[in-house]
Design a protein around this motif. Structure first.
Motif, PDB file in Angstrom:
ATOM      1  N   CYS A   1       0.834  -1.194   0.000  1.00 54.75           N
ATOM      2  CA  CYS A   1       0.000   0.000   0.000  1.00 54.75           C
ATOM      3  C   CYS A   1       0.868   1.243   0.000  1.00 54.75           C
ATOM      4  O   CYS A   1       1.765   1.389   0.824  1.00 54.75           O
TER       5      CYS A   1
ATOM      6  N   SER B   1      -1.210   7.855   0.978  1.00 50.36           N
ATOM      7  CA  SER B   1      -2.403   8.466   0.403  1.00 50.36           C
ATOM      8  C   SER B   1      -2.224   9.972   0.329  1.00 50.36           C
ATOM      9  O   SER B   1      -1.153  10.515   0.479  1.00 50.36           O
TER      10      SER B   1
ATOM     11  N   ALA C   1      -7.924  -3.505  -0.534  1.00 54.84           N
ATOM     12  CA  ALA C   1      -6.962  -2.569   0.062  1.00 54.84           C
ATOM     13  C   ALA C   1      -5.531  -3.067  -0.124  1.00 54.84           C
ATOM     14  O   ALA C   1      -4.598  -2.270  -0.304  1.00 54.84           O
TER      15      ALA C   1
ATOM     16  N   ASP D   1      -6.315   6.574   1.427  1.00 56.01           N
ATOM     17  CA  ASP D   1      -6.645   6.568   2.858  1.00 56.01           C
ATOM     18  C   ASP D   1      -7.572   7.752   3.112  1.00 56.01           C
ATOM     19  O   ASP D   1      -7.172   8.910   2.969  1.00 56.01           O
TER      20      ASP D   1
ATOM     21  N   GLY E   1      -8.972   8.710   5.927  1.00 58.09           N
ATOM     22  CA  GLY E   1      -9.069   9.017   7.344  1.00 58.09           C
ATOM     23  C   GLY E   1      -9.461  10.448   7.638  1.00 58.09           C
ATOM     24  O   GLY E   1     -10.334  10.713   8.479  1.00 58.09           O
TER      25      GLY E   1
ATOM     26  N   GLN F   1     -12.444   0.024   7.640  1.00 55.05           N
ATOM     27  CA  GLN F   1     -11.034   0.077   8.029  1.00 55.05           C
ATOM     28  C   GLN F   1     -10.301  -1.225   7.724  1.00 55.05           C
ATOM     29  O   GLN F   1     -10.854  -2.310   7.840  1.00 55.05           O
TER      30      GLN F   1
ATOM     31  N   LYS G   1      -6.329   1.801   8.808  1.00 48.44           N
ATOM     32  CA  LYS G   1      -6.526   2.896   7.858  1.00 48.44           C
ATOM     33  C   LYS G   1      -7.958   2.865   7.343  1.00 48.44           C
ATOM     34  O   LYS G   1      -8.554   1.800   7.191  1.00 48.44           O
ATOM     35  N   GLN G   2      -8.484   4.045   7.071  1.00 49.68           N
ATOM     36  CA  GLN G   2      -9.878   4.191   6.635  1.00 49.68           C
ATOM     37  C   GLN G   2      -9.928   4.178   5.118  1.00 49.68           C
ATOM     38  O   GLN G   2      -9.860   5.213   4.466  1.00 49.68           O
ATOM     39  N   TYR G   3     -10.066   2.997   4.545  1.00 50.48           N
ATOM     40  CA  TYR G   3     -10.100   2.893   3.092  1.00 50.48           C
ATOM     41  C   TYR G   3     -11.509   3.007   2.517  1.00 50.48           C
ATOM     42  O   TYR G   3     -11.671   3.119   1.303  1.00 50.48           O
TER      43      TYR G   3
ATOM     44  N   LYS H   1      -6.737   5.861  -6.126  1.00 50.38           N
ATOM     45  CA  LYS H   1      -5.739   6.909  -6.310  1.00 50.38           C
ATOM     46  C   LYS H   1      -5.654   7.304  -7.783  1.00 50.38           C
ATOM     47  O   LYS H   1      -5.707   6.457  -8.671  1.00 50.38           O
TER      48      LYS H   1
END
Length: 431
Positions: free
Chosen positions: A31, A34, A118, A125, A127, A144, A148-150, A322
């Motif tokens: 990963c 972000s 993820a 991310d 978040g 999460q 991390k808050q994906y 992304k």
């Protein structure tokens, strides 16, 4: 949500993809950071972006989802390119397109898929964005992975127990059972009613993963780190108890979720397991439309008073890829999932409960006592599937289900079956 060390090839096999072709592209790297990263190419600040969702393909939801899309386009003078795949094909298609760099913007994910997606390293991310949403704690948790808050929670609910209050009253059950012992007493009372299945529990392999919350109820952790604890005394006790109910005809043979809904819709079932939206699905084919008034959420009985009722978390999130338009897509995801008027309208058309405290408190949502009670009594203590973080989750659940079924039909003892289940699952998570 727990994590695991899934290797690249195993993750790919989850999606039924051509392993060699995709792995050669190096798509499943670690990963990346972000915050506006353009690893997938394009301008993160672009106003236009894509949106991929199975809900755009389903009659029950596509009109309302398109309304959200059109509203955003109009209000932000932007263009959203929508893509839809049927749910049963969605994960494979999404993975192939992500690996090929053909998807950008916001993507709809079942929470059971979040960990595997993820791990591909292509999600932002969220978040910082999530902090603006006012989401409930359990909703946030559903999005999460590795802290991390994906994903921003779009729908958060659970799979729990639904009861027919009319039958419970007829059977003289004055209050909902809290403990396993009280539940057994209630089932025996319901059995005295002519033509009634006390508990339409899953007994077909397809939904026998429903045994997991019962195992947890009896004290089995199922996993301890990466160690499979199925096969311990608690899991054996749970399966032996399930077998006891089966032999006493307190649960029925060869029942899956759809069978249970149909039987409940006929007014012949006291309890069954379903997601929060099961009420609408059941009523759609029910002969007695007044059945809606009798349907009540019942917290899963516990081994001893004071234990937390067990339930399986259920729902979906909006993640962001992304690259091109990722900043705008994140703003869209925040709006779609947390704007109160939008969430309330979505609930009114789809029965999908909001994921924010303000959304749940809105009078139009709060007036639906079934949903409100479900959120407070069942979703509040729901937890993710124990094997969601593993690429072979589906095979793992099937392996356990087949062993439980072997016990139900008398082909194996619970102790031997759970030992085999433990060995099979241990092999699957290491492959």
């Amino acid at each position: 949500m727990r994590t695991s060390g899934i290797d690249r090839r195993t993750t790919l096999r989850l999606f039924g993809a051509a392993t060699a072709g995709i792995a050669g592209a190096g798509a499943l790297g670690a990963c990346a950071p972000s915050g506006g990263s353009t690893d997938s190419g394009g301008d993160a600040k672009a106003k236009n972006f894509g949106f991929t969702s199975w809900s755009l393909n389903e009659e029950a939801t596509k009109a309302e989802v398109n309304k959200i899309v059109k509203g955003w386009e109009s209000g932000h003078k932007a263009k959203i390119k929508t893509t839809a795949y049927p749910y049963n094909e969605y994960l494979q298609q999404l993975t192939l397109k992500l690996n090929g760099g053909e998807i950008s913007g916001a993507v709809h994910l079942d929470i059971a898929w979040l960990a595997a997606i993820a791990q591909m390293g292509k999600l932002v991310d969220l978040g910082d964005v999530a902090g603006e949403g006012g989401y409930t704690d359990v909703a946030l948790t559903s999005g999460q992975y590795e802290k991390k808050q994906y994903g921003l929670p779009w729908t958060t609910g659970s799979i729990g127990v639904i009861g027919n209050q009319k039958l419970l009253d007829e059977a003289g059950i004055k209050k909902h059972p809290v403990t396993i012992a009280e539940f057994e007493d209630a089932l025996r009372a319901l059995k005295e009613l002519k033509g009634v299945t006390p508990y339409a529990a899953a007994t077909k392999v397809a939904q026998l993963k429903d045994i997991f919350p019962w195992m947890q109820t009896f004290g089995c952790t199922i996993l301890d780190g990466d160690k499979v604890t199925i096969g311990d005394d608690a899991s054996i006790d749970a399966v032996e108890w399930y077998k006891k109910l089966h032999d006493a005809k307190l649960i029925a043979k060869d029942v899956d979720r759809f069978d249970a809904r149909a039987l409940f819709g006929q007014g012949t079932v006291g309890f069954y397991d379903d997601a929060v939206i099961g009420k609408g699905a059941t009523l759609a084919t029910a002969k007695d439309k007044n059945l809606a008034d009798a349907m009540v959420p019942v917290p899963r009985p516990v081994l001893k008073k004071g234990d937390d009722p067990q339930a399986l978390l259920w729902g979906g999130v909006l993640a962001v890829v992304k690259g091109e338009g990722s900043d705008s897509a994140a703003d869209f995801a925040l709006h779609a999932t947390s704007d109160v008027p939008t969430a309330v309208s979505y609930f009114g058309k789809t029965a999908m409960p909001p994921t924010t405290a303000k959304g749940l408190a809105d009078p139009k949502v709060a007036a639906d006592t079934f949903t409100s009670d479900w959120t407070k009594k069942i979703t509040k203590t729901a937890t993710p599937g124990p094997f969601w973080a593993y690429a072979k989750n589906a095979q793992i659940e099937e392996a356990v289900a087949k062993q439980v079924q072997a016990v139900l039909v008398g082909q194996s003892s619970a102790r031997d079956a759970m030992k085999r289940a433990r060995d099979e699952v241990t092999t699957l998570i290491k492959e």
